[in-house]
Design a protein around this motif. Structure first.
Motif, PDB file in Angstrom:
ATOM      1  N   PRO A  32       0.826  -1.207   0.000  1.00  0.00           N
ATOM      2  CA  PRO A  32       0.000   0.000   0.000  1.00  0.00           C
ATOM      3  C   PRO A  32       0.856   1.251   0.000  1.00  0.00           C
ATOM      4  O   PRO A  32       2.071   1.199   0.172  1.00  0.00           O
ATOM      5  CB  PRO A  32      -0.761  -0.120   1.318  1.00  0.00           C
ATOM      6  CG  PRO A  32       0.163  -0.887   2.199  1.00  0.00           C
ATOM      7  CD  PRO A  32       0.858  -1.872   1.298  1.00  0.00           C
ATOM      8  N   HIS A 279      -2.308   3.458  10.078  1.00  0.00           N
ATOM      9  CA  HIS A 279      -2.329   4.433   8.996  1.00  0.00           C
ATOM     10  C   HIS A 279      -3.067   5.700   9.409  1.00  0.00           C
ATOM     11  O   HIS A 279      -2.642   6.804   9.091  1.00  0.00           O
ATOM     12  CB  HIS A 279      -2.983   3.867   7.746  1.00  0.00           C
ATOM     13  CG  HIS A 279      -3.048   4.878   6.635  1.00  0.00           C
ATOM     14  ND1 HIS A 279      -4.052   5.818   6.527  1.00  0.00           N
ATOM     15  CD2 HIS A 279      -2.198   5.116   5.602  1.00  0.00           C
ATOM     16  CE1 HIS A 279      -3.822   6.589   5.481  1.00  0.00           C
ATOM     17  NE2 HIS A 279      -2.711   6.194   4.900  1.00  0.00           N
ATOM     18  N   ASP A 280      -4.194   5.549  10.088  1.00  0.00           N
ATOM     19  CA  ASP A 280      -4.982   6.722  10.458  1.00  0.00           C
ATOM     20  C   ASP A 280      -5.864   6.391  11.656  1.00  0.00           C
ATOM     21  O   ASP A 280      -6.297   5.248  11.825  1.00  0.00           O
ATOM     22  CB  ASP A 280      -5.869   7.161   9.296  1.00  0.00           C
ATOM     23  CG  ASP A 280      -6.096   8.669   9.268  1.00  0.00           C
ATOM     24  OD1 ASP A 280      -5.870   9.320  10.310  1.00  0.00           O
ATOM     25  OD2 ASP A 280      -6.500   9.198   8.219  1.00  0.00           O
ATOM     26  N   PHE A 323      -5.879  -3.217   3.040  1.00  0.00           N
ATOM     27  CA  PHE A 323      -5.155  -2.217   3.823  1.00  0.00           C
ATOM     28  C   PHE A 323      -6.151  -1.308   4.527  1.00  0.00           C
ATOM     29  O   PHE A 323      -6.808  -0.485   3.888  1.00  0.00           O
ATOM     30  CB  PHE A 323      -4.237  -1.392   2.914  1.00  0.00           C
ATOM     31  CG  PHE A 323      -3.362  -0.415   3.650  1.00  0.00           C
ATOM     32  CD1 PHE A 323      -2.193  -0.843   4.265  1.00  0.00           C
ATOM     33  CD2 PHE A 323      -3.682   0.934   3.717  1.00  0.00           C
ATOM     34  CE1 PHE A 323      -1.371   0.058   4.947  1.00  0.00           C
ATOM     35  CE2 PHE A 323      -2.880   1.836   4.383  1.00  0.00           C
ATOM     36  CZ  PHE A 323      -1.723   1.387   4.999  1.00  0.00           C
ATOM     37  N   HIS A 325      -7.371   1.720   6.051  1.00  0.00           N
ATOM     38  CA  HIS A 325      -6.823   3.041   5.748  1.00  0.00           C
ATOM     39  C   HIS A 325      -7.327   4.145   6.677  1.00  0.00           C
ATOM     40  O   HIS A 325      -6.562   4.992   7.126  1.00  0.00           O
ATOM     41  CB  HIS A 325      -7.150   3.399   4.297  1.00  0.00           C
ATOM     42  CG  HIS A 325      -6.775   4.791   3.909  1.00  0.00           C
ATOM     43  ND1 HIS A 325      -7.591   5.892   4.116  1.00  0.00           N
ATOM     44  CD2 HIS A 325      -5.649   5.270   3.315  1.00  0.00           C
ATOM     45  CE1 HIS A 325      -6.989   6.978   3.674  1.00  0.00           C
ATOM     46  NE2 HIS A 325      -5.815   6.633   3.175  1.00  0.00           N
ATOM     47  N   SER A 326      -8.628   4.222   6.926  1.00  0.00           N
ATOM     48  CA  SER A 326      -9.178   5.302   7.739  1.00  0.00           C
ATOM     49  C   SER A 326     -10.495   4.865   8.363  1.00  0.00           C
ATOM     50  O   SER A 326     -11.027   3.803   8.035  1.00  0.00           O
ATOM     51  CB  SER A 326      -9.376   6.571   6.904  1.00  0.00           C
ATOM     52  OG  SER A 326     -10.150   6.303   5.755  1.00  0.00           O
ATOM     53  N   ASP A 340     -10.888   0.630   2.901  1.00  0.00           N
ATOM     54  CA  ASP A 340      -9.818  -0.255   2.434  1.00  0.00           C
ATOM     55  C   ASP A 340      -9.126   0.420   1.256  1.00  0.00           C
ATOM     56  O   ASP A 340      -9.734   0.631   0.205  1.00  0.00           O
ATOM     57  CB  ASP A 340     -10.405  -1.599   2.001  1.00  0.00           C
ATOM     58  CG  ASP A 340      -9.366  -2.495   1.333  1.00  0.00           C
ATOM     59  OD1 ASP A 340      -8.165  -2.324   1.605  1.00  0.00           O
ATOM     60  OD2 ASP A 340      -9.769  -3.371   0.540  1.00  0.00           O
ATOM     61  N   GLU A 341      -7.850   0.759   1.429  1.00  0.00           N
ATOM     62  CA  GLU A 341      -7.100   1.390   0.347  1.00  0.00           C
ATOM     63  C   GLU A 341      -6.365   0.330  -0.463  1.00  0.00           C
ATOM     64  O   GLU A 341      -5.132   0.269  -0.486  1.00  0.00           O
ATOM     65  CB  GLU A 341      -6.129   2.453   0.881  1.00  0.00           C
ATOM     66  CG  GLU A 341      -5.635   3.373  -0.224  1.00  0.00           C
ATOM     67  CD  GLU A 341      -4.624   4.387   0.267  1.00  0.00           C
ATOM     68  OE1 GLU A 341      -4.711   5.547  -0.158  1.00  0.00           O
ATOM     69  OE2 GLU A 341      -3.738   4.038   1.068  1.00  0.00           O
ATOM     70  N   HIS A 396     -11.409   6.633  -0.071  1.00  0.00           N
ATOM     71  CA  HIS A 396     -10.439   7.511   0.595  1.00  0.00           C
ATOM     72  C   HIS A 396     -11.144   8.419   1.590  1.00  0.00           C
ATOM     73  O   HIS A 396     -12.165   8.042   2.168  1.00  0.00           O
ATOM     74  CB  HIS A 396      -9.601   8.288  -0.428  1.00  0.00           C
ATOM     75  CG  HIS A 396      -8.201   8.516   0.021  1.00  0.00           C
ATOM     76  ND1 HIS A 396      -7.636   9.776   0.179  1.00  0.00           N
ATOM     77  CD2 HIS A 396      -7.241   7.644   0.389  1.00  0.00           C
ATOM     78  CE1 HIS A 396      -6.389   9.660   0.604  1.00  0.00           C
ATOM     79  NE2 HIS A 396      -6.115   8.377   0.739  1.00  0.00           N
TER      80      HIS A 396
END
Length: 500
Positions: A32, A279-280, A323, A325-326, A340-341, A396
């Motif tokens: 990622p 990640h976040d 992944f 992500h946020s 999911d990124e 995102h």
């Protein structure tokens, strides 16, 4: 530091012609988007795609299945009211933060301050040159916080890229005084382990706590050693920001061995990122809760003691999530949306081949109270419009649209554009509005599109990686009540209680 003053759902057939399993297998094994310790801040190069994919993209445009190159399209209930092209800062645009009549827009080369007193005509107030990807940005009072997640020669805004294998290299948090929006002043720097990919503010009276998310340790990096299974916590005194310092590194994934106790990733869980940090993180101070998106894991934790956050729940999705992500809470804090990124934000994943469940949002209900809270999966949400294989597209950054009794969200999807969707029924999410541009290219996979799309005081603001700053207005009976909610400040990863 240098201060620079100056209406319909289309389900496309794209992606079907790709060789079975080919692109998807590549996506699921690719790393990622991560810290780039060397060579630094250069954007990823464009990627060649097959002649058949190029032809398919051109045919889809000719048939009206996707917008033409750079063409703007949107649903009937959204208007595109303003666009400000990039100016002095030519790097990738990144995240957004809001305060009063100002928007602060991150860019890999620094940040820009816009005056949005008239959202239909934003004005550039200042541009600050301070390179260091990805320049994730937040504001609190007179302070602005900027993340640096690329290895630099020093902490100054005049630094250059330098390999992370050198002990003298620097990555971490920068703090600016923004009491004068026309002349932000750089006042502090705090080095953190593995840099700062993103950060989250926990404001508390005289101090601001900063949760620093970073990942991808390497035994060859003196300042980023494995295991890296937690987050850095920085304490910043408001009246003495120069005294900002790391006050702890809480371990979120305790475990034996060199990699800690997070998701082991492949080969145990093929196609899933190994958890080596977060990640976040999104905090909900009104509930003393936080949700963390941590590569291979999603977590729920208590922040009653902001210096010592405590994990109370942890989930994995080793089938469809590559992944984590946020994260976004709904207003009642009984749901969390994780993103999911897939492909790291640089891949074309919004096509028929990848399908509706990968590169999507995962919607979880929060069941139970306090330390007994549990995350229960309900459904996935992905935009219902296929994109060309030349368009990077994946879930995102987004925010709630504050309407009582409803769970509404606006979200960026890179070149998939901006989606407004309803997850009031967490098992049956649905899109209610969209905005997007056509592909940047029909010959190459070029990185672009909306990085962040947030609702603030009646308008949607989007920071387009390649194009610049956009302002949208949604006119819909389902979202209209949100116009009555006005905030003095908004950092989306520090979720407000909109109705307090």
């Amino acid at each position: 530091m240098i201060l620079l003053n100056v209406p319909r759902t289309r389900r496309r057939r794209l992606g079907v012609a790709a060789a079975a399993g080919g692109l998807l297998a590549a996506l699921l094994t690719a790393a990622p988007a991560a810290a780039t310790p060397d060579p630094g801040d250069a954007p990823p190069a464009s990627k060649e795609i097959s002649k058949s994919a190029q032809a398919e993209a051109r045919e889809a445009i000719a048939q009206g299945e996707i917008p033409a190159q750079d063409e703007v399209v949107h649903s009937d209930n959204i208007r595109h009211v303003a666009h400000v092209p990039k100016d002095a800062l030519t790097g990738f645009n990144s995240d957004l933060a809001f305060q009063g009549r100002y928007v602060f827009a991150g860019n890999y080369d620094g940040f820009t301050v816009y005056d949005i007193s008239n959202p239909k005509s934003p004005k550039t107030v200042s541009q600050v040159l301070c390179p260091g990807s990805q320049n994730d940005i937040s504001v609190s009072g007179d302070l602005l916080f900027l993340s640096t997640d690329s290895s630099r020669s020093d902490s100054s805004c005049n630094s250059t890229t330098q390999p992370a294998t050198e002990k003298s290299s620097w990555e971490g948090m920068k703090v600016f005084d923004i009491s004068d929006k026309r002349n932000p002043r750089y006042v502090a720097a705090v080095e953190t382990a593995c840099g700062s990919h993103t950060h989250t503010l926990v404001p508390e009276g005289k101090n601001v706590y900063v949760y620093v998310s970073s990942y991808s340790p390497n035994a060859a990096y003196p300042d980023c050693q494995p295991p890296h299974d937690g987050i850095s916590v920085i304490k910043v005194p408001r009246k003495a920001p120069h005294k900002a310092a790391v006050v702890g590194f809480p371990v979120l994934f305790p475990g034996e061995g060199p990699d800690g106790g997070g998701n082991p990733g492949g080969p145990t869980n093929p196609g899933v990122s190994k958890t080596t940090g977060c990640h976040d993180i999104t905090v909900l101070p009104s509930k003393d809760l936080a949700a963390g998106a941590c590569m291979g894991d999603g977590i729920l934790f208590s922040i009653k003691d902001p210096e010592r956050p405590k994990v109370i729940e942890r989930v994995q999705d080793n089938v469809n999530f590559a992944f984590w992500h946020s994260a976004t809470f709904n207003q009642k804090a009984n749901k969390v949306v994780f993103t999911d990124e897939l492909g790291g934000g640089g891949a074309a994943t919004c096509n028929a081949e990848v399908g509706p469940d990968r590169g999507a949002n995962g919607i979880y209900d929060v069941v139970g109270k306090g330390d007994k809270s549990r995350l229960v999966f309900r459904s996935y949400y992905k935009i219902p419009r296929h994109q060309a294989d030349t368009e990077n597209c994946v879930a995102h950054n987004g925010s709630l649209i504050p309407v009582k009794g409803k769970d509404l969200m606006v979200q960026a999807w890179y070149q998939g554009g901006v989606s407004v969707w309803d997850f009031t029924n967490s098992s049956k999410p649905k899109e209610i509005a969209y905005f997007e541009r056509g592909p940047l290219s029909t010959d190459q996979l070029v990185t672009g599109g909306s990085w962040s799309a947030y609702y603030y005081n009646g308008y949607i603001y989007s920071n387009d990686i390649a194009k610049g700053f956009d302002v949208l207005k949604i006119d819909d009976r389902r979202t209209d009540p949100a116009r009555g909610v006005h905030l003095r400040e908004l950092n989306v990863q520090t979720q407000p209680d909109y109705f307090d």
